[in-house]
Design a protein around this motif. Structure first.
Motif, PDB file in Angstrom:
ATOM      1  N   ALA B  26      49.032  -4.540 -59.256  1.00 12.19           N
ATOM      2  CA  ALA B  26      49.459  -4.599 -57.853  1.00 12.19           C
ATOM      3  C   ALA B  26      50.354  -3.404 -57.503  1.00 12.19           C
ATOM      4  N   LEU B  27      51.176  -2.981 -58.463  1.00 15.31           N
ATOM      5  CA  LEU B  27      52.047  -1.830 -58.208  1.00 15.31           C
ATOM      6  C   LEU B  27      51.232  -0.561 -58.001  1.00 15.31           C
ATOM      7  N   ARG B  28      50.070  -0.527 -58.622  1.00 16.50           N
ATOM      8  CA  ARG B  28      49.242   0.680 -58.516  1.00 16.50           C
ATOM      9  C   ARG B  28      48.439   0.715 -57.218  1.00 16.50           C
ATOM     10  N   THR B  29      48.431  -0.377 -56.468  1.00 14.04           N
ATOM     11  CA  THR B  29      47.694  -0.350 -55.212  1.00 14.04           C
ATOM     12  C   THR B  29      48.675  -0.200 -54.062  1.00 14.04           C
ATOM     13  N   VAL B  30      48.317   0.649 -53.127  1.00 10.48           N
ATOM     14  CA  VAL B  30      49.212   0.888 -52.002  1.00 10.48           C
ATOM     15  C   VAL B  30      48.790  -0.029 -50.857  1.00 10.48           C
ATOM     16  N   GLY B  31      49.731  -0.374 -50.011  1.00 11.46           N
ATOM     17  CA  GLY B  31      49.386  -1.142 -48.820  1.00 11.46           C
ATOM     18  C   GLY B  31      50.521  -2.035 -48.368  1.00 11.46           C
ATOM     19  N   ASN B  32      50.757  -2.026 -47.069  1.00 11.57           N
ATOM     20  CA  ASN B  32      51.728  -2.929 -46.463  1.00 11.57           C
ATOM     21  C   ASN B  32      50.928  -4.090 -45.881  1.00 11.57           C
ATOM     22  N   PRO B  33      51.238  -5.324 -46.289  1.00  9.95           N
ATOM     23  CA  PRO B  33      50.422  -6.455 -45.829  1.00  9.95           C
ATOM     24  C   PRO B  33      50.338  -6.578 -44.309  1.00  9.95           C
ATOM     25  N   SER B  34      51.247  -5.930 -43.598  1.00 11.38           N
ATOM     26  CA  SER B  34      51.189  -6.003 -42.140  1.00 11.38           C
ATOM     27  C   SER B  34      50.274  -4.943 -41.539  1.00 11.38           C
ATOM     28  N   ARG B  38      42.315  -1.132 -44.404  1.00 12.22           N
ATOM     29  CA  ARG B  38      41.847  -1.749 -45.641  1.00 12.22           C
ATOM     30  C   ARG B  38      42.962  -1.935 -46.685  1.00 12.22           C
ATOM     31  N   PHE B  39      43.811  -0.932 -46.808  1.00 14.28           N
ATOM     32  CA  PHE B  39      44.897  -1.029 -47.790  1.00 14.28           C
ATOM     33  C   PHE B  39      45.804  -2.218 -47.460  1.00 14.28           C
ATOM     34  N   GLY B  40      46.085  -2.346 -46.166  1.00 12.68           N
ATOM     35  CA  GLY B  40      46.944  -3.437 -45.731  1.00 12.68           C
ATOM     36  C   GLY B  40      46.276  -4.787 -45.940  1.00 12.68           C
ATOM     37  N   ARG B  41      44.986  -4.851 -45.621  1.00  7.62           N
ATOM     38  CA  ARG B  41      44.277  -6.133 -45.775  1.00  7.62           C
ATOM     39  C   ARG B  41      44.211  -6.542 -47.244  1.00  7.62           C
ATOM     40  N   ASN B  42      44.047  -5.558 -48.098  1.00  7.73           N
ATOM     41  CA  ASN B  42      44.014  -5.846 -49.534  1.00  7.73           C
ATOM     42  C   ASN B  42      45.356  -6.417 -50.000  1.00  7.73           C
ATOM     43  N   ALA B  43      46.443  -5.800 -49.537  1.00 10.14           N
ATOM     44  CA  ALA B  43      47.773  -6.292 -49.901  1.00 10.14           C
ATOM     45  C   ALA B  43      47.986  -7.705 -49.362  1.00 10.14           C
ATOM     46  N   ARG B  44      47.509  -7.930 -48.145  1.00  9.13           N
ATOM     47  CA  ARG B  44      47.627  -9.264 -47.530  1.00  9.13           C
ATOM     48  C   ARG B  44      46.889 -10.301 -48.382  1.00  9.13           C
ATOM     49  N   ARG B  45      45.694  -9.921 -48.855  1.00 14.03           N
ATOM     50  CA  ARG B  45      44.894 -10.844 -49.659  1.00 14.03           C
ATOM     51  C   ARG B  45      45.630 -11.219 -50.952  1.00 14.03           C
ATOM     52  N   LEU B  46      46.265 -10.226 -51.558  1.00 14.66           N
ATOM     53  CA  LEU B  46      47.018 -10.495 -52.789  1.00 14.66           C
ATOM     54  C   LEU B  46      48.127 -11.509 -52.526  1.00 14.66           C
ATOM     55  N   VAL B  47      48.841 -11.304 -51.425  1.00 15.75           N
ATOM     56  CA  VAL B  47      49.947 -12.208 -51.079  1.00 15.75           C
ATOM     57  C   VAL B  47      49.425 -13.620 -50.825  1.00 15.75           C
ATOM     58  N   GLU B  48      48.304 -13.711 -50.094  1.00 20.15           N
ATOM     59  CA  GLU B  48      47.813 -15.044 -49.732  1.00 20.15           C
ATOM     60  C   GLU B  48      47.239 -15.796 -50.941  1.00 20.15           C
ATOM     61  N   THR B  49      46.665 -15.061 -51.880  1.00 19.78           N
ATOM     62  CA  THR B  49      46.186 -15.708 -53.107  1.00 19.78           C
ATOM     63  C   THR B  49      47.364 -16.302 -53.865  1.00 19.78           C
ATOM     64  N   ARG B 220      57.409 -15.838 -39.297  1.00 19.20           N
ATOM     65  CA  ARG B 220      58.724 -15.667 -38.661  1.00 19.20           C
ATOM     66  C   ARG B 220      59.838 -16.386 -39.416  1.00 19.20           C
ATOM     67  N   ARG B 221      59.565 -16.800 -40.638  1.00 18.43           N
ATOM     68  CA  ARG B 221      60.608 -17.530 -41.357  1.00 18.43           C
ATOM     69  C   ARG B 221      61.375 -16.629 -42.323  1.00 18.43           C
ATOM     70  N   ARG B 222      60.816 -15.423 -42.606  1.00 20.86           N
ATOM     71  CA  ARG B 222      61.517 -14.507 -43.514  1.00 20.86           C
ATOM     72  C   ARG B 222      61.023 -13.085 -43.245  1.00 20.86           C
ATOM     73  N   ALA B 223      61.855 -12.310 -42.561  1.00 20.67           N
ATOM     74  CA  ALA B 223      61.478 -10.951 -42.212  1.00 20.67           C
ATOM     75  C   ALA B 223      61.570 -10.037 -43.426  1.00 20.67           C
ATOM     76  N   GLY B 224      60.882  -8.938 -43.362  1.00 24.13           N
ATOM     77  CA  GLY B 224      60.927  -7.940 -44.434  1.00 24.13           C
ATOM     78  C   GLY B 224      59.554  -7.770 -45.051  1.00 24.13           C
ATOM     79  N   THR B 225      59.204  -6.519 -45.374  1.00 17.87           N
ATOM     80  CA  THR B 225      57.915  -6.269 -46.023  1.00 17.87           C
ATOM     81  C   THR B 225      57.833  -7.090 -47.302  1.00 17.87           C
ATOM     82  N   GLU B 226      56.720  -7.771 -47.495  1.00 10.56           N
ATOM     83  CA  GLU B 226      56.544  -8.632 -48.654  1.00 10.56           C
ATOM     84  C   GLU B 226      56.599  -7.825 -49.957  1.00 10.56           C
ATOM     85  N   ASN B 227      57.261  -8.404 -50.933  1.00 13.02           N
ATOM     86  CA  ASN B 227      57.336  -7.813 -52.274  1.00 13.02           C
ATOM     87  C   ASN B 227      56.008  -8.134 -52.965  1.00 13.02           C
TER      88      ASN B 227
END
Lengths: 133, 375, 409
Positions: B26-34, B38-49, B220-227
């Motif tokens: 995960a560290l090797r993949t770039v992307g902000n879940p927001s 594609r990079f962002g969507r991939n990061a979002r998918r990781l978080v949701e899994t 809206r329950r916890r702001a900040g880019t997801e770790n």
């Protein structure tokens, strides 16, 4: 945002992009939306002597779903009578393109555009009056 | 087995190998879940899994999981997010619960460190708190609390219930529905996941005020880019948490063996919470007349890592408020250490502990009262 | 499905949303995932000490890039938390004597939301406008700061338009009135020189993942002399000198530290390289496309950012076309919504132009070849969409689009 394949297809290969002569008496022009809202659609129809829509063209400023919606309706209206074309509903467009809820307004705009074009044509041919576009 | 024995798993656990692998990927993949690309969507998918994995592990739904930066933050979010007073907490809560809001009511515990349900009910009836927080298992003694009962009583009197399950998760089964609580705190690094990731599981009917203002992350329950990588690691660790309960049985054997053998060396040594339900890995034991600091330093020299209490406050040599609330006298409480087993420990570690502990006790603990060391 | 792209990975040009982790940073972090796993607050054994040592080295590295002492650095979970802690922490601590906060309308959402939250709690907040170039007017700031102002929060570099605010002058104005100066430097650290002493900065927020470090970690610089005091926002074990409780993540701290050290060392060379790439991009775009407009000042700007409006083209459709490029149409936090960027609106960019803007971020791993591909892609799709745009057609025909009475939709 993930787009439906049909939206992508219309976006990448839009049907009937272009313009017809808006001053011609057999052409109806609909211009709907607003730049500030992020969508403007111009939809034109050319009506034959038999009352059928011979040709349709569009130009759209807007997102992929807006482009796809307008591209799709130009396909649908061709060969239809005005009354038939007028019956096209935004829900059919949205369903065909599988638009997500946030994009429903694109289909509404396409329905408005076709209605506006028909109204323009009728106004022109009926009262022989110039209508500002 | 290594030349050092890590017996401080309640402070933090080594990151599991499959978790490290997932984190690095995960560290090797770039992307902000927001981000929408594609990079962002991939990061979002990781978080949701990972959200699904954490939810499943505690029998909750994914929508109820709010990822945070730590168990401490989860506890703060729970207690301050309800924004209603008064709040009642048990006397043995972690500071991140006990100090999250001002003016909390304290529910006492008995001599085993178990919440006194009779007193609890009376306090509830008298003060009618809006929120009650009782941990599932204590970090220092490992004593398991009657949370299901607590929740039943509290709900009957109109209070919401939060449970800090940070220490229990991965050691015993944690089932949010069976517990019947409204909010549940979890932390990744106590279950073989990475530090820097926690969660608050919040029943969807609860209107939670965020602790951090900002972007609309976590509904809206916890702001900040997801770790992202931390969350991924948390998910993998959580997915294995219940399988690893088998490991707890092994820990229990080690703990019970250690307890038996240390007691044999010093029959007067008190084991705290001995007759209560405890986490299978935790042993909180006194070495008569030998200060905890002396013990942990001597054990460290012998290659054994234990702790004198919870890690956050172990810099300060204060006696444990947890033991004090159980009615343990100051002189005894200051001689208690916490030994916590985990994955990778074997009977070799127990042998080493018993030997070093025994040697120290023989040297210092021969019933001579040591002068108080100045704090 | 994907017939067009040979290399399926798009080109990443969204360095203001997040940056890839530098492999050197990952290497520094690795031992803390495997062998050095102690809780850095465990003072009683070597595992804890080893972790603490890593954390303290990282603290010094973070301090160094902003000219601060390591004791003035607090680790947090990210810039959002740092900003929350700085503003709420100071406002709440000094509220009896000073109940006023000054910020700017183009701040990051987390600063604005924090200020709105404080307003609800009875604090007074002044939201300074910005000039057309995105910079605040120092005279307006001077007029806004009073002896009731506890904190002024103005970002160092804007996340959407990359403009650099006059930090030193802002700090002077704050200090003249005894107010503390906080700056959200998430987009600035490692991109421009920052010295908290020379620039009169009292609190400064840093983000890990914006500077090739990991997500989940950030820092807040809090000045010790003269001392800035804060009310902690997360309570518990009393870590980080009581200002921020919670077990620190040594791997993440070490990652942030290493990221700062690399950035500090490489910044002079990297800034020149990025400026060259950016200029190459902008020159090519302007030469090939009429009616493109740069948002925000070009001179007072970090080298790795451009924000461009392509008139008569809608941003989302452009994004859909240029799918080989990962860029953003607005800040990442809000770009899923259909609202045009509030930052661009604050510059006076009209709504329809704001809808057509792209943020293009260049960074450490961007190559000249990628820049050239990006230019080609953008030119091709802007041209195609303009051919499809009724607005472009009207503009070419000399129709003033503003003269049309558009129906509200």
């Amino acid at each position: 945002m993930a787009y439906n394949d049909k939206v992508i297809d219309h976006y990448e290969h839009p049907r009937n992009v272009g313009s017809l002569d808006k001053d011609s008496s057999d052409v109806g022009t609909g211009l709907v939306g607003a730049p500030a809202c992020g969508d403007v659609m111009k939809l034109q129809i050319k009506v034959g002597a038999d009352g059928l829509i011979q040709d349709a063209k569009f130009k759209t400023f807007g997102c992929g779903s807006a482009i796809a919606s307008s591209s799709l309706v130009t396909e649908w209206v061709k060969g239809k009578t005005l009354d038939e074309a007028e019956k096209i509903r935004n829900t059919e467009i949205a369903k065909h393109l599988a638009l997500p809820p946030v994009k429903i307004h694109c289909s509404v705009l396409a329905e408005d555009a076709i209605k506006a074009a028909i109204a323009d044509y009728r106004a022109k041919s009926g009262k022989d009056e110039k209508v500002a576009s | 087995m290594s030349a050092v024995s890590y017996l401080d798993h309640n402070a933090t656990t080594p990151v599991l190998p499959d978790v490290v692998e997932a984190i690095v990927e995960a560290l090797r993949t770039v992307g902000n879940p927001s981000s929408v690309h594609r990079f962002g969507r991939n990061a979002r998918r990781l978080v949701e899994t990972a959200r699904e994995q954490v939810a499943t592990a505690v029998n909750a739904t994914a929508g109820e999981v709010v990822f945070t930066g730590s168990g401490t933050e989860s506890n703060n979010l729970a207690l301050r997010g309800i924004a209603r007073a008064p709040v009642m907490v048990s006397a043995i809560e972690h500071d991140s619960v006990a100090k999250a809001v001002d003016g909390v009511l304290i529910a006492p515990v008995d001599s085993n460190g178990v919440v006194d349900l009779g007193a609890f009910r009376l306090l509830l009836e008298k003060h009618r708190p809006a929120l009650v927080s009782v941990m599932l298992a204590n970090n220092e003694t490992g004593v398991i609390q009657p949370v299901t009962e607590v929740a039943r009583i509290a709900h009957g009197l109109g209070a919401l219930v939060h449970c800090d399950a940070v220490q229990a998760f991965g050691k015993i089964k944690v089932d949010m529905k069976a517990l019947g609580v409204d909010m549940l705190s979890l932390s990744a690094h106590k279950i073989g996941g990475p530090q820097g990731a926690g969660a608050l599981v919040v029943q969807s009917s609860i209107n939670l005020q965020p602790l951090l203002q900002g972007g609309g992350q976590e509904k809206r329950r916890r702001a900040g880019t997801e770790n992202v990588h931390g969350i991924v690691g948390f998910g993998i660790a959580a997915a294995g948490a219940n399988d690893h309960l088998l490991e707890s049985g092994r820990s229990a054997n080690l703990r019970d063996a250690a307890e038996l053998r240390l007691k044999a060396l010093a029959p007067a040594a008190r084991v705290f919470g001995a007759t209560a339900d405890r986490l299978p890995n935790t042993l909180c034991i006194e070495m008569p007349d030998v200060g905890a600091e002396t013990q942990v330093m001597a054990l460290d020299l012998a290659g054994i890592a234990v702790s004198a209490g919870s890690a956050c406050s172990s810099g300060k040599v204060a006696t444990s408020p947890v033991l004090r609330s159980m009615g343990v006298e100051e002189a005894i409480a200051r001689c208690a250490i916490r030994i916590s087993f985990g994955r990778g420990n074997t009977m070799v570690d127990v042998d080493r502990l018993v030997q070093a502990w025994g040697a120290l006790f023989a040297r210092h603990g021969a019933r001579l009262v040591r002068p108080e060391t100045a704090a | 499905m994907n017939t067009m792209l040979r290399n399926s990975q798009p080109i990443y040009l969204d360095y203001q949303a997040t940056t890839p982790l530098d492999p050197r940073v990952l290497e520094a972090m690795m031992p803390y995932f495997t062998s050095k796993f102690g809780n850095p607050h465990s003072r009683s054994h070597a595992y804890g000490w080893e972790s603490e040592e890593g954390v303290e080295k990282a603290r010094a590295q973070v301090g160094s890039i902003i000219g601060a002492d390591e004791k003035e650095v607090i680790f947090t979970s990210g810039a959002t938390e740092s900003n929350n802690l700085a503003i709420k922490g100071v406002a709440e601590f000094y509220k009896d004597k000073r109940d006023h906060i000054v910020t700017a309308v183009t701040e990051h959402k987390c600063v604005l939301d924090t200020c709105r939250h404080l307003e609800q709690k009875g604090f007074k907040v002044t939201y300074l406008p910005v000039q057309q170039n995105g910079l605040i007017d120092l005279e307006q700031l001077r007029a806004a700061v009073t002896d009731k102002t506890s904190i002024v929060s103005i970002m160092a570099v804007n996340n959407e338009i990359g403009v650099v605010q006059p930090l030193k002058e802002i700090g002077e104005i704050c200090h003249a009135k005894g107010a503390f100066f906080h700056t959200d430097a998430a987009q600035a650290v490692g991109k421009i020189d920052i010295d908290v002493n020379a620039m009169n900065i009292d609190l400064l927020s840093i983000s890990g993942h914006k500077i090739y470090g990991p997500k989940g970690i950030g820092a807040l610089y809090v000045r010790r002399r003269p001392r800035v005091r804060l009310v902690a926002q997360i309570n518990g074990g009393g870590q980080e000198r009581g200002m921020r409780s919670g077990t620190l993540a040594p791997a993440l701290c070490v990652g942030l530290g290493e990221a700062c050290a690399i950035a500090q060392k490489e910044m002079p060379v990297e800034a020149v390289r990025l400026r060259k790439l950016r200029d190459r991009f902008l020159t090519a775009i302007k030469a090939r496309l009429p009616e493109v407009f740069l948002n925000g000042d070009l001179d007072s700007r970090i080298p790795g950012n451009l924000n461009i409006s392509f008139a008569y083209v809608e941003g989302e459709s452009l994004m859909m076309g240029i799918k080989r490029l990962a860029v953003s149409s607005g800040s990442a936090c809000t770009s899923a919504s259909l609202e045009p960027s509030y930052v661009l609106r604050a510059l006076g960019v009209e709504e329809e132009m704001a809808h057509t803007s792209l943020r293009i971020g260049f960074g450490r791993f961007t190559t000249e070849e990628e820049v050239d591909i990006a230019v080609e892609e953008i030119v091709r799709h802007v041209t195609k969409l303009r051919d499809m745009s009724p607005l472009w057609e009207m503009a070419q025909a000399g129709v003033d689009i503003k003269s049309i009475n558009w129906a509200a939709h």
